[in-house]
Write a protein that holds these residues in place. Structure first.
Motif, PDB file in Angstrom:
ATOM      1  N   TYR A 273       0.859  -1.135  -0.132  1.00  0.00           N
ATOM      2  CA  TYR A 273       0.049   0.168  -0.005  1.00  0.00           C
ATOM      3  C   TYR A 273       1.159   1.271   0.087  1.00  0.00           C
ATOM      4  O   TYR A 273       0.598   2.383  -0.760  1.00  0.00           O
ATOM      5  CB  TYR A 273      -1.083  -0.215   1.647  1.00  0.00           C
ATOM      6  CG  TYR A 273      -1.866   0.942   1.381  1.00  0.00           C
ATOM      7  CD1 TYR A 273      -2.504   1.547   0.863  1.00  0.00           C
ATOM      8  CD2 TYR A 273      -1.567   2.222   2.258  1.00  0.00           C
ATOM      9  CE1 TYR A 273      -3.654   1.938   0.655  1.00  0.00           C
ATOM     10  CE2 TYR A 273      -2.138   3.248   2.370  1.00  0.00           C
ATOM     11  CZ  TYR A 273      -3.420   3.609   1.482  1.00  0.00           C
ATOM     12  OH  TYR A 273      -4.424   4.660   1.565  1.00  0.00           O
ATOM     13  N   VAL A 274       2.214   0.887   0.785  1.00  0.00           N
ATOM     14  CA  VAL A 274       2.912   2.482   0.586  1.00  0.00           C
ATOM     15  C   VAL A 274       4.305   2.684  -0.231  1.00  0.00           C
ATOM     16  O   VAL A 274       3.589   3.163  -0.514  1.00  0.00           O
ATOM     17  CB  VAL A 274       3.561   1.984   2.066  1.00  0.00           C
ATOM     18  CG1 VAL A 274       4.810   3.520   1.930  1.00  0.00           C
ATOM     19  CG2 VAL A 274       2.686   2.613   3.833  1.00  0.00           C
ATOM     20  N   TYR A 275       3.721   0.958  -0.916  1.00  0.00           N
ATOM     21  CA  TYR A 275       5.206   1.139  -1.937  1.00  0.00           C
ATOM     22  C   TYR A 275       3.901   2.128  -3.230  1.00  0.00           C
ATOM     23  O   TYR A 275       4.604   2.511  -4.176  1.00  0.00           O
ATOM     24  CB  TYR A 275       5.339   0.178  -2.451  1.00  0.00           C
ATOM     25  CG  TYR A 275       6.032  -0.270  -3.779  1.00  0.00           C
ATOM     26  CD1 TYR A 275       7.115   1.171  -3.813  1.00  0.00           C
ATOM     27  CD2 TYR A 275       5.677  -1.424  -4.547  1.00  0.00           C
ATOM     28  CE1 TYR A 275       7.787   0.421  -5.242  1.00  0.00           C
ATOM     29  CE2 TYR A 275       6.612  -1.047  -6.156  1.00  0.00           C
ATOM     30  CZ  TYR A 275       7.814  -0.600  -5.587  1.00  0.00           C
ATOM     31  OH  TYR A 275       8.835  -0.215  -7.147  1.00  0.00           O
ATOM     32  N   ASP A 276       2.839   1.419  -3.134  1.00  0.00           N
ATOM     33  CA  ASP A 276       1.420   1.786  -4.132  1.00  0.00           C
ATOM     34  C   ASP A 276       1.538   3.923  -4.116  1.00  0.00           C
ATOM     35  O   ASP A 276       1.422   4.644  -5.677  1.00  0.00           O
ATOM     36  CB  ASP A 276       0.648   1.425  -4.073  1.00  0.00           C
ATOM     37  CG  ASP A 276      -0.497   1.820  -5.078  1.00  0.00           C
ATOM     38  OD1 ASP A 276      -0.017   1.627  -6.342  1.00  0.00           O
ATOM     39  OD2 ASP A 276      -1.414   2.033  -5.169  1.00  0.00           O
ATOM     40  N   SER A 277       1.361   3.568  -2.721  1.00  0.00           N
ATOM     41  CA  SER A 277       1.330   5.898  -2.982  1.00  0.00           C
ATOM     42  C   SER A 277       2.100   6.612  -2.925  1.00  0.00           C
ATOM     43  O   SER A 277       2.144   7.617  -3.685  1.00  0.00           O
ATOM     44  CB  SER A 277       1.130   5.668  -1.494  1.00  0.00           C
ATOM     45  OG  SER A 277      -0.190   4.877  -1.145  1.00  0.00           O
ATOM     46  N   VAL A 278       3.863   6.096  -3.056  1.00  0.00           N
ATOM     47  CA  VAL A 278       4.614   6.151  -3.352  1.00  0.00           C
ATOM     48  C   VAL A 278       5.387   6.328  -5.048  1.00  0.00           C
ATOM     49  O   VAL A 278       5.226   7.677  -5.352  1.00  0.00           O
ATOM     50  CB  VAL A 278       5.499   5.867  -2.529  1.00  0.00           C
ATOM     51  CG1 VAL A 278       7.563   6.645  -3.480  1.00  0.00           C
ATOM     52  CG2 VAL A 278       5.780   5.943  -1.062  1.00  0.00           C
ATOM     53  N   ALA A 279       3.811   5.426  -5.871  1.00  0.00           N
ATOM     54  CA  ALA A 279       4.746   5.621  -6.731  1.00  0.00           C
ATOM     55  C   ALA A 279       4.180   6.267  -8.137  1.00  0.00           C
ATOM     56  O   ALA A 279       4.246   6.819  -8.805  1.00  0.00           O
ATOM     57  CB  ALA A 279       4.748   3.863  -7.146  1.00  0.00           C
ATOM     58  N   ASP A 280       2.448   6.460  -7.196  1.00  0.00           N
ATOM     59  CA  ASP A 280       1.526   7.183  -7.611  1.00  0.00           C
ATOM     60  C   ASP A 280       2.114   8.750  -7.612  1.00  0.00           C
ATOM     61  O   ASP A 280       2.012   9.094  -8.346  1.00  0.00           O
ATOM     62  CB  ASP A 280       0.175   7.303  -7.124  1.00  0.00           C
ATOM     63  CG  ASP A 280      -0.905   5.708  -7.433  1.00  0.00           C
ATOM     64  OD1 ASP A 280      -0.480   4.771  -8.129  1.00  0.00           O
ATOM     65  OD2 ASP A 280      -1.378   5.328  -6.252  1.00  0.00           O
ATOM     66  N   ARG A 281       3.126   9.186  -6.644  1.00  0.00           N
ATOM     67  CA  ARG A 281       3.441  10.221  -6.574  1.00  0.00           C
ATOM     68  C   ARG A 281       4.062  10.848  -7.560  1.00  0.00           C
ATOM     69  O   ARG A 281       4.423  12.174  -8.468  1.00  0.00           O
ATOM     70  CB  ARG A 281       3.751  11.192  -4.839  1.00  0.00           C
ATOM     71  CG  ARG A 281       2.472  10.299  -4.233  1.00  0.00           C
ATOM     72  CD  ARG A 281       1.074  11.046  -4.192  1.00  0.00           C
ATOM     73  NE  ARG A 281       0.451  11.168  -4.855  1.00  0.00           N
ATOM     74  CZ  ARG A 281      -0.484  10.130  -5.971  1.00  0.00           C
ATOM     75  NH1 ARG A 281      -0.473   9.541  -4.006  1.00  0.00           N
ATOM     76  NH2 ARG A 281      -1.417   9.765  -5.916  1.00  0.00           N
ATOM     77  N   LEU A 282       5.369   9.907  -7.917  1.00  0.00           N
ATOM     78  CA  LEU A 282       5.794   9.942  -8.059  1.00  0.00           C
ATOM     79  C   LEU A 282       5.799  10.205  -9.397  1.00  0.00           C
ATOM     80  O   LEU A 282       6.430  10.825 -10.394  1.00  0.00           O
ATOM     81  CB  LEU A 282       7.134   8.664  -7.801  1.00  0.00           C
ATOM     82  CG  LEU A 282       8.321   8.673  -6.343  1.00  0.00           C
ATOM     83  CD1 LEU A 282       8.447   7.236  -6.444  1.00  0.00           C
ATOM     84  CD2 LEU A 282       9.478  10.432  -6.575  1.00  0.00           C
ATOM     85  N   GLY A 283       5.067   9.006 -10.058  1.00  0.00           N
ATOM     86  CA  GLY A 283       4.715   8.714 -11.466  1.00  0.00           C
ATOM     87  C   GLY A 283       4.398  10.432 -11.921  1.00  0.00           C
ATOM     88  O   GLY A 283       3.856  10.939 -12.788  1.00  0.00           O
ATOM     89  N   GLU A 284       2.556  11.111 -11.001  1.00  0.00           N
ATOM     90  CA  GLU A 284       2.083  12.273 -11.103  1.00  0.00           C
ATOM     91  C   GLU A 284       3.569  13.076 -10.927  1.00  0.00           C
ATOM     92  O   GLU A 284       3.622  14.172 -12.066  1.00  0.00           O
ATOM     93  CB  GLU A 284       1.609  12.845 -10.412  1.00  0.00           C
ATOM     94  CG  GLU A 284       0.080  11.597 -10.489  1.00  0.00           C
ATOM     95  CD  GLU A 284      -1.160  12.239  -8.869  1.00  0.00           C
ATOM     96  OE1 GLU A 284      -0.035  13.300  -8.419  1.00  0.00           O
ATOM     97  OE2 GLU A 284      -2.117  10.898  -8.552  1.00  0.00           O
ATOM     98  N   ALA A 285       4.146  13.334 -10.927  1.00  0.00           N
ATOM     99  CA  ALA A 285       5.688  13.773 -10.456  1.00  0.00           C
ATOM    100  C   ALA A 285       5.834  14.424 -12.496  1.00  0.00           C
ATOM    101  O   ALA A 285       6.712  15.219 -12.782  1.00  0.00           O
ATOM    102  CB  ALA A 285       6.747  14.494  -9.877  1.00  0.00           C
ATOM    103  N   ALA A 286       6.730  12.701 -12.678  1.00  0.00           N
ATOM    104  CA  ALA A 286       6.940  12.471 -13.581  1.00  0.00           C
ATOM    105  C   ALA A 286       5.677  13.304 -14.863  1.00  0.00           C
ATOM    106  O   ALA A 286       6.284  14.160 -15.612  1.00  0.00           O
ATOM    107  CB  ALA A 286       7.412  10.892 -14.109  1.00  0.00           C
TER     108      ALA A 286
END
Length: 215
Positions: free
Chosen positions: A105-118
């Motif tokens: 769950y935490v990994y998915d949330s962090v990945a979402d934010r990094l993806g939006e940053a990209a």
């Protein structure tokens, strides 16, 4: 796993929010994730592998714009769509295979934010002002941070479905890049739309937090 069973399990993991009662955009998003997630689960693809793949795809969005210029804008829009589909699939696979974990769950949330940053970096590379891109990103990230802190304080996980949830941000990214492919200055308008929606969503969420946490 049948759709109704999946929807019930998904609801339990998302603060009791039932996707079957959501608006057509969110409901359709969850249905697609369920269908493709079922296909992946049958092939024994794990949820964290899907999360990692989605993040790597997101990183290809600004790379496409930087390397291919105008044509890259069109390709970037397609890549955002693919990344968004992958993003919805990791949770679906986790639910269907009964492999949902707190770490995932935490990994998915962090990945979402990094993806939006990209995606926002791609907006900047396409010509959107840096200050506008940074402000838009900060506003949407603040919404997610406030929701996470409110959840820790006792609010149900979602609290309220705002006008700028993940599916909406995906659509702004896709159509913003496509609009810029047609006429470059429209990327600034797309960044402005992202920011405006994030500000409205932040207000919606703050009101929901106040209702949920006020004694």
């Amino acid at each position: 796993m049948r759709w109704d069973d999946y929807a019930a399990a998904w609801s339990e993991l998302h603060g009791g929010f039932d996707p079957r009662k959501a608006n057509f955009l969110v409901r359709g998003w969850v249905r697609i994730a369920y269908a493709v997630g079922s296909w992946l689960a049958r092939r024994r693809v794990g949820p964290m592998s899907v999360t990692t793949a989605g993040l790597l795809i997101c990183l290809a969005v600004p790379a496409s714009v930087a390397a291919l210029d105008r044509v890259g804008l069109f390709l970037a829009a397609v890549v955002v769509l693919v990344a968004a589909l992958a993003d919805g699939l990791d949770g679906a696979v986790a639910v269907i295979t009964d492999r949902a974990t707190r770490l995932g769950y935490v990994y998915d949330s962090v990945a979402d934010r990094l993806g939006e940053a990209a995606w926002l970096v791609a907006f900047w590379l396409a010509g959107a002002p840096g200050w506008l891109v940074v402000t838009a990103g900060a506003a949407s990230w603040l919404q997610e941070y406030a929701r996470a802190r409110a959840t820790a304080a006792g609010m149900s996980e979602i609290g309220v479905v705002t006008v700028a949830e993940r599916p909406t941000r995906v659509l702004v990214a896709i159509f913003g890049l496509l609009a810029a492919f047609a006429w470059a200055p429209l990327i600034t308008a797309a960044a402005a739309v992202w920011l405006a929606l994030a500000l409205v969503a932040g207000t919606q969420l703050l009101l929901a937090i106040r209702r949920a946490l006020t004694p």
